[in-house]
Design an enzyme around this catalytic site. Structure first.
Site, PDB file in Angstrom:
ATOM      1  N   TYR A  26     124.318  35.616 121.406  1.00 39.55           N
ATOM      2  CA  TYR A  26     123.339  36.196 120.470  1.00 39.55           C
ATOM      3  C   TYR A  26     122.115  35.287 120.361  1.00 39.55           C
ATOM      4  O   TYR A  26     120.973  35.715 120.595  1.00 39.55           O
ATOM      5  CB  TYR A  26     124.000  36.385 119.112  1.00 39.55           C
ATOM      6  N   ASP A  27     122.361  34.010 120.055  1.00 41.52           N
ATOM      7  CA  ASP A  27     121.237  33.089 119.828  1.00 41.52           C
ATOM      8  C   ASP A  27     120.342  33.000 121.066  1.00 41.52           C
ATOM      9  O   ASP A  27     119.116  33.076 120.982  1.00 41.52           O
ATOM     10  CB  ASP A  27     121.748  31.681 119.498  1.00 41.52           C
ATOM     11  N   ASN A  64     119.231  36.441 106.978  1.00 40.15           N
ATOM     12  CA  ASN A  64     120.324  37.309 106.496  1.00 40.15           C
ATOM     13  C   ASN A  64     119.853  38.426 105.575  1.00 40.15           C
ATOM     14  O   ASN A  64     119.381  38.155 104.462  1.00 40.15           O
ATOM     15  CB  ASN A  64     121.364  36.496 105.723  1.00 40.15           C
TER      16      ASN A  64
END
Ligand SMILES: NC(=O)c1ccc[n+]([C@@H]2O[C@H](COP(=O)([O-])OP(=O)(O)OC[C@H]3O[C@@H](n4cnc5c(N)ncnc54)[C@H](O)[C@@H]3O)[C@@H](O)[C@H]2O)c1
Length: 310
Positions: free
Chosen positions: A145-146, A174
């Site tokens: 993901y990163d 978030n």
């Protein structure tokens, strides 16, 4: 104005559509539904300016009409989803981003990449400003993901430099609210579901790791400000009210009148210890301002979870 939104059947995408549907000339959502849900966008199908195309952005797509804005959201976004689909996640961020940028290049559209605070990894400075390069493990359990988002940012920058595409990068922190998947392991919905069921609230580690939670309406307002900003740039979007995960659990217990107990599970590898956006740039350039405080947003989300689960 005509919009193309990749990943528009997901959590953030459905709220974006809801915000612009009344003013848009046309909205095309393309989504492969890997984590998205048609129920998020069913209400828009009656609008004649709304079109849904089931398609994976890893494969070429040409809308064959002028598009003013391309918003690229398509990616697995939760730890559960990206861990189950690592290659898909990497391809969405890499080939998928190149394909989405190709549409913006062809139709001279403004492009918005939804990147993430995860590009900062487990940060060594706090708050994280846009100029911070991050601390990411390139082969760790979150790397699919990163690193896919870091590649997506590099690709966007290359299209700005080489093809003069007008693109903004937004690093979202978030975000929570209605239309999240209830079982995808994101902390706010996890805790709410556990609290409403009077089940144990599972905290990873001692709960002293921090996050900064933004209610969906605030995040969407920031995304739209960055989309309509005239020049290519990069912005943090989120809420800078930083709390520990233990504090979050206690607030949710209070708001749900729950009898749940808090229990501690082992901390996952590479879980970031700190997360707080420096919003100075988005506030001063975009006029971005959060409106909804944590308790207010949590109450709205708790009510939605109750309704959804019947
Ligand atoms: N929600 C957050 O807190 C947060 C934080 C940072 C970044 N973001 C980013 O915002 C975007 C949207 O996240 P979300 O929370 O709405 O997640 P989500 O999972 O609800 O939405 C993602 C959507 O993309 C679709 N999708 C995934 N891969 C695709 C592909 N290859 N082709 C077409 N569609 C595809 C999914 O089916 C889903 O509808 C993601 O790019 C995510 O990385 C979200």
């Amino acid at each position: 104005m005509k919009y193309l939104i990749t990943g528009g059947a997901g959590f953030i995408g459905s709220h974006l559509v809801s915000n612009i549907i009344d003013s848009a000339e046309k909205i095309i959502v393309i989504d492969n539904l890997i984590t998205g849900n048609m129920s998020n966008i069913d209400e828009f199908k009656k609008n004649k300016n709304f079109e849904f195309v089931k398609h994976d952005i890893q494969y070429h797509f040409d809308p064959k009409e002028n598009i003013d804005y391309v918003i690229h959201l398509a990616s697995c976004a939760s730890p559960v989803a990206y861990s189950e689909n690592p290659i898909n996640t990497l391809k969405s961020g890499s080939i998928g981003t190149i394909n989405a940028l190709g549409i913006a290049r062809k139709y001279n559209s403004k492009f918005l990449l939804t990147s993430t605070s995860e590009v900062y990894g487990d940060p060594k400075e706090s708050p994280q400003s846009e100029s911070y390069w991050g601390n990411v493990n390139p082969v760790g359990p979150r790397s699919m993901y990163d690193e896919s988002k870091r590649f997506a940012e590099a690709a966007t920058q290359a299209y700005i430099t080489e093809y003069s595409v007008n693109a903004s990068i937004v690093r979202i922190f978030n975000t929570y609210g209605p239309n999240m998947q209830l079982d995808d392991g994101r902390v706010v919905t996890n805790f709410i579901v556990q609290a409403l069921g009077n089940e144990d609230i599972t905290i990873y580690g001692n709960g002293q790791q921090t996050r900064s939670f933004s209610y969906i309406e605030d995040t969407v307002s920031g995304l739209l400000k960055a989309l309509y900003y005239k020049k290519p740039d990069i912005f943090n979007i989120g809420n800078d009210n930083e709390i520990t995960i233990l504090e979050l659990a206690k607030i949710i217990l209070k708001l749900t009148n729950s009898k749940s107990k808090i229990v501690n599970n082992p901390l996952p590898k590479d879980d970031p210890m700190q997360r707080r956006p420096d919003l100075t740039k988005s506030q001063s350039i975009l006029g971005y301002k959060t409106q909804i405080d944590l308790e207010e947003g949590l109450v709205k989300t708790i009510n939605w979870v109750k309704q959804t689960r019947g």
